[in-house]
Design a protein around this motif. Structure first.
Motif, PDB file in Angstrom:
ATOM      1  N   ILE A  35       2.800  26.079 -44.053  1.00 45.52           N
ATOM      2  CA  ILE A  35       3.516  24.892 -43.590  1.00 45.52           C
ATOM      3  C   ILE A  35       3.061  23.708 -44.436  1.00 45.52           C
ATOM      4  CG2 ILE A  35       3.970  23.388 -41.618  1.00 45.52           C
ATOM      5  CD1 ILE A  35       3.132  25.833 -39.845  1.00 45.52           C
ATOM      6  N   ILE A  83       7.904  22.069 -36.551  1.00 43.35           N
ATOM      7  CA  ILE A  83       8.355  22.241 -37.937  1.00 43.35           C
ATOM      8  C   ILE A  83       9.853  22.004 -38.083  1.00 43.35           C
ATOM      9  CG2 ILE A  83       6.539  23.895 -38.500  1.00 43.35           C
ATOM     10  CD1 ILE A  83       8.765  26.091 -38.242  1.00 43.35           C
ATOM     11  N   ILE A 128       8.970  25.110 -45.249  1.00 43.81           N
ATOM     12  CA  ILE A 128       8.695  24.808 -43.845  1.00 43.81           C
ATOM     13  C   ILE A 128       7.873  23.534 -43.839  1.00 43.81           C
ATOM     14  CG2 ILE A 128       7.613  25.613 -41.724  1.00 43.81           C
ATOM     15  CD1 ILE A 128       7.970  28.489 -42.813  1.00 43.81           C
ATOM     16  N   GLN A 129       8.419  22.480 -43.240  1.00 41.16           N
ATOM     17  CA  GLN A 129       7.733  21.194 -43.218  1.00 41.16           C
ATOM     18  C   GLN A 129       7.254  20.883 -41.812  1.00 41.16           C
ATOM     19  OE1 GLN A 129      10.210  18.166 -44.967  1.00 41.16           O
ATOM     20  NE2 GLN A 129       9.344  18.590 -46.965  1.00 41.16           N
ATOM     21  N   GLY A 130       5.965  20.582 -41.706  1.00 40.94           N
ATOM     22  CA  GLY A 130       5.385  20.205 -40.422  1.00 40.94           C
ATOM     23  C   GLY A 130       5.491  18.713 -40.208  1.00 40.94           C
TER      24      GLY A 130
END
Length: 123
Positions: free
Chosen positions: A39, A62, A82-84
Motif C-alpha cells: 500500500i 484504501i 493501492i493508495q492508503g
C-alpha cells in the motif's frame, strides 16, 4: 475499501521528484491464504505511518487507482496501485467477558387450567 492485517514492512519515505513523495507499507492479511499487500501513502499521508511498527494489527482505508501509459513504441500499458489514506490500530483481541444478566424470575406452573373453557385466541 479496507485492508486488515499485521504490518510486515514500513519503508522509509522516498522523494520521487521535487513535488512528489511516497512511503510504502506492506500488510499481511490474516486469512486462510495470507496475502502481502503493498500500500502506498503519498504526499502528506506519508506521516501517518510514523506511529506504527512491524507486527502491529492495523486496518488501512484504501483506494484502488489505475492508469494508462503509452510507451515510446506506441504500446499501451495499464498499471494499478493501492493508495492508503487512513490507518488505525486494531485493539488486541482479548476475550470480553459477557456482562452478568440478572436471572429471570421463576414462575410456578399454572394449576387452575380448565380445559372446558372457551379459548378466544385465534390460533
Amino acid at each position: 475499501m479496507e485492508v486488515t492485517g499485521k504490518v510486515r514492512v514500513i519503508n522509509p519515505e522516498q522523494q520521487v521528484s521535487a513535488a512528489f513523495k511516497k512511503r510504502e507499507l506492506v500488510v499481511t492479511t490474516e486469512e486462510q491464504y495470507p496475502q502481502h499487500i503493498l500500500i502506498e501513502f503519498t504526499q502528506d499521508k506519508c506521516d501517518l505511518l510514523n506511529n506504527y511498527s512491524i507486527g502491529e494489527s492495523v486496518k488501512v482505508s484504501i483506494n484502488l487507482r489505475g492508469r494508462e501509459w503509452v510507451n515510446p513504441q506506441g504500446e499501451t500499458r495499464f498499471f494499478n496501485s493501492i493508495q492508503g489514506w487512513r490507518i488505525e490500530k486494531l485493539a488486541a483481541e482479548a476475550p470480553a467477558a459477557a456482562p452478568a444478566m440478572p436471572a429471570a424470575p421463576a414462575f410456578a406452573p399454572a394449576t387452575n387450567l380448565n380445559e372446558d373453557e372457551a379459548d378466544d385466541l385465534p390460533f
